[in-house]
Write an enzyme that holds these catalytic residues in place. Structure first.
Site, PDB file in Angstrom:
ATOM      1  N   LYS A   1      29.900 -14.934  24.083  1.00 38.72           N
ATOM      2  CA  LYS A   1      28.739 -14.456  23.328  1.00 38.72           C
ATOM      3  C   LYS A   1      27.693 -15.546  23.096  1.00 38.72           C
ATOM      4  O   LYS A   1      26.508 -15.244  22.923  1.00 38.72           O
ATOM      5  CB  LYS A   1      29.189 -13.857  21.995  1.00 38.72           C
ATOM      6  CG  LYS A   1      29.883 -12.500  22.152  1.00 38.72           C
ATOM      7  CD  LYS A   1      29.011 -11.486  22.886  1.00 38.72           C
ATOM      8  CE  LYS A   1      29.648 -10.108  22.936  1.00 38.72           C
ATOM      9  NZ  LYS A   1      28.853  -9.156  23.750  1.00 38.72           N
TER      10      LYS A   1
ATOM     11  N   HIS B   1      22.413  -5.715  25.565  1.00 35.75           N
ATOM     12  CA  HIS B   1      23.846  -5.597  25.248  1.00 35.75           C
ATOM     13  C   HIS B   1      24.274  -4.195  25.666  1.00 35.75           C
ATOM     14  O   HIS B   1      24.284  -3.272  24.870  1.00 35.75           O
ATOM     15  CB  HIS B   1      24.063  -5.811  23.750  1.00 35.75           C
ATOM     16  CG  HIS B   1      25.511  -5.854  23.364  1.00 35.75           C
ATOM     17  ND1 HIS B   1      25.959  -5.450  22.135  1.00 35.75           N
ATOM     18  CD2 HIS B   1      26.609  -6.258  24.034  1.00 35.75           C
ATOM     19  CE1 HIS B   1      27.269  -5.604  22.063  1.00 35.75           C
ATOM     20  NE2 HIS B   1      27.686  -6.095  23.215  1.00 35.75           N
TER      21      HIS B   1
ATOM     22  N   ARG C   1      42.152  -8.025  23.210  1.00 32.62           N
ATOM     23  CA  ARG C   1      41.181  -8.109  24.303  1.00 32.62           C
ATOM     24  C   ARG C   1      41.838  -8.438  25.639  1.00 32.62           C
ATOM     25  O   ARG C   1      42.879  -9.089  25.701  1.00 32.62           O
ATOM     26  CB  ARG C   1      40.162  -9.209  23.998  1.00 32.62           C
ATOM     27  CG  ARG C   1      39.268  -8.921  22.801  1.00 32.62           C
ATOM     28  CD  ARG C   1      38.132  -8.024  23.166  1.00 32.62           C
ATOM     29  NE  ARG C   1      37.251  -7.743  22.042  1.00 32.62           N
ATOM     30  CZ  ARG C   1      36.063  -7.168  22.179  1.00 32.62           C
ATOM     31  NH1 ARG C   1      35.617  -6.825  23.378  1.00 32.62           N
ATOM     32  NH2 ARG C   1      35.317  -6.922  21.130  1.00 32.62           N
TER      33      ARG C   1
ATOM     34  N   ARG D   1      34.892 -12.877  16.223  1.00 28.35           N
ATOM     35  CA  ARG D   1      33.787 -13.815  16.044  1.00 28.35           C
ATOM     36  C   ARG D   1      33.667 -14.203  14.572  1.00 28.35           C
ATOM     37  O   ARG D   1      34.061 -13.470  13.690  1.00 28.35           O
ATOM     38  CB  ARG D   1      32.468 -13.190  16.510  1.00 28.35           C
ATOM     39  CG  ARG D   1      32.351 -13.026  18.012  1.00 28.35           C
ATOM     40  CD  ARG D   1      31.010 -12.429  18.409  1.00 28.35           C
ATOM     41  NE  ARG D   1      30.826 -11.067  17.900  1.00 28.35           N
ATOM     42  CZ  ARG D   1      30.097 -10.739  16.848  1.00 28.35           C
ATOM     43  NH1 ARG D   1      29.432 -11.670  16.184  1.00 28.35           N
ATOM     44  NH2 ARG D   1      29.980  -9.482  16.468  1.00 28.35           N
TER      45      ARG D   1
ATOM     46  N   LYS E   1      31.481   1.226  25.523  1.00 24.81           N
ATOM     47  CA  LYS E   1      30.701   0.760  26.677  1.00 24.81           C
ATOM     48  C   LYS E   1      31.579   0.532  27.894  1.00 24.81           C
ATOM     49  O   LYS E   1      31.305   1.006  28.983  1.00 24.81           O
ATOM     50  CB  LYS E   1      29.957  -0.533  26.335  1.00 24.81           C
ATOM     51  CG  LYS E   1      28.844  -0.415  25.327  1.00 24.81           C
ATOM     52  CD  LYS E   1      27.956  -1.630  25.312  1.00 24.81           C
ATOM     53  CE  LYS E   1      28.692  -2.939  25.310  1.00 24.81           C
ATOM     54  NZ  LYS E   1      29.578  -3.131  24.148  1.00 24.81           N
ATOM     55  N   THR E   2      32.641  -0.236  27.682  1.00 27.92           N
ATOM     56  CA  THR E   2      33.524  -0.572  28.797  1.00 27.92           C
ATOM     57  C   THR E   2      34.230   0.665  29.332  1.00 27.92           C
ATOM     58  O   THR E   2      34.289   0.914  30.538  1.00 27.92           O
ATOM     59  CB  THR E   2      34.557  -1.626  28.359  1.00 27.92           C
ATOM     60  OG1 THR E   2      33.865  -2.790  27.922  1.00 27.92           O
ATOM     61  CG2 THR E   2      35.480  -1.997  29.505  1.00 27.92           C
TER      62      THR E   2
ATOM     63  N   SER F   1      30.517  -3.435  19.960  1.00 30.77           N
ATOM     64  CA  SER F   1      31.923  -3.529  20.330  1.00 30.77           C
ATOM     65  C   SER F   1      32.707  -2.348  19.783  1.00 30.77           C
ATOM     66  O   SER F   1      32.579  -1.978  18.618  1.00 30.77           O
ATOM     67  CB  SER F   1      32.507  -4.833  19.771  1.00 30.77           C
ATOM     68  OG  SER F   1      33.881  -4.917  20.032  1.00 30.77           O
TER      69      SER F   1
ATOM     70  N   ASP G   1      29.133  -5.156  29.896  1.00 30.29           N
ATOM     71  CA  ASP G   1      28.711  -5.579  28.554  1.00 30.29           C
ATOM     72  C   ASP G   1      27.322  -6.197  28.452  1.00 30.29           C
ATOM     73  O   ASP G   1      26.638  -5.990  27.473  1.00 30.29           O
ATOM     74  CB  ASP G   1      29.739  -6.575  28.003  1.00 30.29           C
ATOM     75  CG  ASP G   1      29.591  -6.816  26.513  1.00 30.29           C
ATOM     76  OD1 ASP G   1      29.444  -5.845  25.763  1.00 30.29           O
ATOM     77  OD2 ASP G   1      29.633  -7.989  26.093  1.00 30.29           O
TER      78      ASP G   1
END
Length: 529
Positions: A198, A217, A319, A56, A239-240, A235, A254
């Site tokens: 996002k 988030h 990703r 980003r 989490k994933t 990130s 997410d």
């Protein structure tokens, strides 16, 4: 020009005659290949690269400041204001630019799995692979829904359109602009697909709280007994990985919302970091990357077309975007009840936070507002090694409203539904980044399983002398000395120094919050400089 209506602006996109609408995945894949936008890998996934923008670009993100947003948005370095005239001038340029292309692509779908609360969206893209990305990431409509679909928000993405800062009022060639009045997200100058995902999340973070729905988030899953768990974290904090649990059904990886009815996924896909991905450690993610999926900036062997997930030549922020349907044990639709357990994930580069600790409600609010973690290399442009950072609510880059809005809503829901809250460090142990090692994933999984299964509800704890956190003295499947961070350091005095350093950073960061009750202020680290 700022008085142009939302309907007029959206109609300009709708009337583009060169647009393919909601192409099926096989056709999109064919388009990607014929246009040389990507290559086909050994699993059938598309691999695309994004040039110099491999993450980003937060300094190039703006929100249009107008009568609608003026008194709602928390303006500053995250939510940078831009005028409606600047936005519209650039918008018309981009649309004209896209009209001159041989073909463009449109995806119509939804953000929000709850049919009563979802946002109809449209994503118009210059690249076919960006439209394939949107198809994987958002909720796909049925044929009947597509007939009656009316977009509540439209994303327009033109990566090869480069802005001129002197003429167009941007900071660079890249730009991400959100107009809540015109219900448009305008993206240009960057090929990084994460900006599409996002930007819609930022939109939902503006819209949902106004409807008394907490946008979050976080990832979420549910156990066989219907017990829901949330995993907050920036990130790269896990989490994933931690929510993709073979013993629990995945709600999403997410972005979620918590309404009076329970939790629902905002998306229809997953956007997983795949650096060092292996079938052994993360089988669900590994096997989800198949035909229709998109690999972003992953190095591929030219002969075999096999992905090398350990290769960071292009970026560490590699990703994989894939439909949530590619994971076997999911909740369909992605809706569940109220959470029983909430986990805050942090990747502590100092190596001093315990791998797991139990939080009081006040500590939960303190750490939610603090949002401490380390920015990992590649997630944003210019970040080449982990940096200690505080991201309010574990998602500051995507929160248009004041932090207190989200924090207050979470606190009320913790009270209302008696949720247990844990702080889990997936970062470093035995020393700081560069000296210690990353937490063992198997140990982290064991601790999370114990927390979700209630095995840590009544376990004996000891209070951390610097952070005041309640550390379990034992946990099934985890060596006891791992639970107390100081015991993992060869030089205890160096641990003390680093712990004091991090505690000081917590206190300094928390000074920015106004109107916070004394009990929450006092729930931070015990050590004060």
């Amino acid at each position: 020009m700022s008085n142009v209506s939302q309907k007029t602006v959206v109609t300009e996109v709708e009337q583009m005659e060169n647009t393919h609408h909601n192409l099926p995945v096989p056709t999109l894949v064919e388009k990607v290949l014929s246009r040389n936008e990507g290559i086909l890998t050994s699993t059938g996934a598309i691999r695309a690269t994004t040039g110099k923008y491999t993450g980003r670009s937060p300094k190039d993100k703006f929100i249009v400041r107008d009568s609608l947003s003026e008194n709602k948005v928390e303006w500053g370095s995250v939510n940078q204001p831009i005028s409606a005239d600047v936005f519209l001038n650039l918008y018309h340029k981009v649309v004209q630019y896209l009209k001159e292309k041989d073909e463009t692509f449109s995806f119509k779908g939804y953000a929000g799995a709850d049919q009563n609360l979802r946002l109809p969206i449209q994503v118009v893209t210059e690249y076919a692979w960006h439209n394939l990305f949107a198809d994987q990431m958002f909720i796909r409509p049925t044929d009947e829904e597509l007939q009656y679909h009316q977009s509540g928000f439209t994303v327009v993405s033109a990566p090869t359109f480069k802005a001129d800062p002197e003429i167009d009022g941007t900071h660079s060639e890249a730009f991400v602009m959100i107009s809540f009045e015109h219900k448009i997200v305008l993206i240009g100058g960057t090929e990084y697909a994460g900006e599409i995902k996002k930007s819609i999340f930022s939109v939902m973070n503006y819209i949902l709280p106004e409807r008394d729905i907490l946008s979050m988030h976080c990832s979420a899953n549910v156990g066989v007994e219907g017990d829901v768990a949330l995993f907050f974290g920036l990130s790269g904090t896990g989490k994933t990985t931690l929510s993709a649990d073979p013993e629990r059904k995945l709600i999403g990886d997410d972005e979620h919302a918590w309404s009076n009815n329970g939790v629902f996924n905002i998306e229809g896909g997953c956007y997983a970091k795949c650096i060092n991905l292996s079938e052994e450690k993360e089988p669900q993610i590994f096997n989800a990357i198949r035909f229709g999926s998109v690999l972003e900036n992953v190095v591929i062997d030219e002969k075999s077309r096999v992905a090398d997930y350990d290769d960071t030549t292009l970026t560490e922020n590699t990703r994989a975007a894939y439909s949530i349907d590619n994971i076997d044990n999911i909740v369909q639709p992605s809706i569940a009840g109220h959470p029983r357990t909430i986990v805050f994930l942090t990747a502590d580069a100092f190596g001093v936070l315990p791998p797991i600790s139990k939080l009081t409600k006040e500590q939960a609010m303190y750490h939610f507002l603090s949002g401490y973690t380390s920015k990992l290399a590649g997630t944003e442009r210019g970040v080449t090694s982990p940096e200690a950072t505080f991201s309010t609510c574990f998602g500051a880059p995507f929160l248009p409203l004041p932090a207190a809005t989200y924090a207050q809503m979470l606190g009320e829901k913790i009270d209302q539904f008696s949720a247990n809250v844990f702080l889990v460090n997936t970062g470093w142990t035995g020393g700081p980044y560069g000296e210690g090692k990353r937490m063992d994933l198997n140990h982290t999984r064991a601790m999370v399983h114990a927390a979700l299964g209630g095995e840590l509800d009544n376990v004996e704890t000891e209070v951390d002398p610097y952070f005041g956190l309640a550390i379990p003295t034992h946990c099934p499947g985890v060596p006891s000395q791992v639970l107390t961070p100081k015991k993992t350091w060869e030089q205890p005095e160096e641990y003390d120094q680093k712990a004091k350093e991090l505690a000081t950073k917590f206190h300094e960061n928390f000074k920015k919050f106004n109107h916070i009750t004394e009990d929450i202020q006092n729930a931070g680290p015990i050590y004060r400089p």
